[in-house]
Design a protein around this motif. Sequence first.
Motif, short mmCIF file in Angstrom:
data_model
loop_
_atom_site.label_atom_id
_atom_site.label_comp_id
_atom_site.label_asym_id
_atom_site.label_seq_id
_atom_site.Cartn_x
_atom_site.Cartn_y
_atom_site.Cartn_z
N VAL A 146 -34.95 31.06 -4.23
CA VAL A 146 -36.29 30.51 -4.05
C VAL A 146 -37.25 31.63 -3.66
N LEU A 153 -34.98 25.23 6.55
CA LEU A 153 -36.20 25.85 6.03
C LEU A 153 -37.42 25.00 6.35
N ASP A 191 -25.32 25.36 -3.65
CA ASP A 191 -26.01 26.38 -2.86
C ASP A 191 -26.68 27.40 -3.76
N ASP A 239 -30.21 26.24 5.34
CA ASP A 239 -30.17 25.06 4.48
C ASP A 239 -31.59 24.49 4.33
N PHE A 240 -31.72 23.54 3.44
CA PHE A 240 -33.04 22.97 3.11
C PHE A 240 -33.72 22.43 4.37
N ALA A 247 -30.35 18.16 1.95
CA ALA A 247 -30.72 18.77 3.23
C ALA A 247 -29.75 19.87 3.66
N PHE A 262 -43.18 26.09 -3.00
CA PHE A 262 -42.11 25.60 -2.12
C PHE A 262 -42.65 25.33 -0.73
N LEU A 304 -29.92 20.83 -6.94
CA LEU A 304 -29.82 20.86 -5.48
C LEU A 304 -28.41 20.62 -4.96
N VAL A 336 -36.20 14.96 2.32
CA VAL A 336 -35.49 16.12 1.79
C VAL A 336 -34.23 15.67 1.08
N THR A 367 -28.00 21.79 1.49
CA THR A 367 -27.90 22.83 0.47
C THR A 367 -28.52 24.13 0.99
N ARG A 368 -27.80 25.23 0.81
CA ARG A 368 -28.26 26.50 1.38
C ARG A 368 -29.06 27.32 0.36
N PHE A 369 -30.09 28.00 0.90
CA PHE A 369 -30.94 28.87 0.10
C PHE A 369 -31.06 30.22 0.77
#
Length: 332
Positions: free
Chosen positions: A153, A222, A277, A218-219, A180, A161, A274, A177, A182-184
């Motif tokens: 991202v 963030l 990860d 994670d979402f 929620a 975003f 989503l 979300v 899921t890692r970014f």
Amino acid sequence: MSRLVTVFGGSGFIGRYITERLAEDGWRIRVAVRRPNEALFTRTYGVPGQIEPVFANIRDEASVRLATRSADAVVNCVGVLTPSGANSFSAVHDEGAGRVARIAAEEGVERVVHVSALGADPQSPSLYARTKAAGEAAVLAARPDAVILRPSVVFGPEDQFFNRFAAMARMSPVIPVFGARTRFQPVYVEDVAAAAVNAIDNDETAGVYELGGPEIDDFAGLMRRMLDVIERRRLILPLPFWAGAAIGGVSEALSALTIGLLTPPVTRDQIRLLRRDNVVSETARGLIDLGVTPTPMEAVLPEYLWPYRPLGQYAAIRDSARRLRARHRHGA
């Protein structure tokens, strides 16, 4: 004479930063876009005559060839998050990317840089990710010496975003979300631009690079970071994937009925994306290998998310006044 580079999508979110950095390095630049009149602002990145917006549609052979002719390097930043009309995922991410690389090879272009996406995978349940992977394969088939950048991202002043959710937080007490947990690994747009320019300048950089920032979250995490920056307290509401798929299906149907006038807030394909990860793999080459030090989110987010604070630009003045009063009290 200075070198010439064609940047497809050079007025978009990532493309404009690449264009600006190339201008600082002294390149002459063709900003190849579908609507050149809307890309005139890129001329201000350089001296008069250095940057020229030109028409090109990566779905069209002739326009791509004209935009590529005589260029020393080509960068392709074109991508779509939501397909519309003829701009399908396959047409843009796969066929278009392959077309740009093939024509660059035919025209004798020295360097090709292709901006893909982290998560590109031919086995992904997401069509977005599968077509990104197909596009990478098409690029490498035409230009085995190409540089492929896969950013996670991307954040920065014009991102869709953090800006999107910050705008939502300004109006709503709840931030829904999907994914929620899921890692970014968000990466700063200036770092992506620097990586692209360094890849052009270094003949030894061929291959795939996964671009992520120094932090993984994670979402939901963030969203908490974003809320801290804009100084708002909101409920972060995790929602199940099945609900997202249902909402996406209805939204897509409404968009189709209105011939695209209504943009889906979420699509079923985005929900599929989503489920996985979005972080850099341990063995991948990344920003450091391209001579770029990753920028942390905390160094950038306050610089462009401040308009979403309750007091906007005056929040900093308020905080400064509080610190000044505290120092006076301490001194007394």
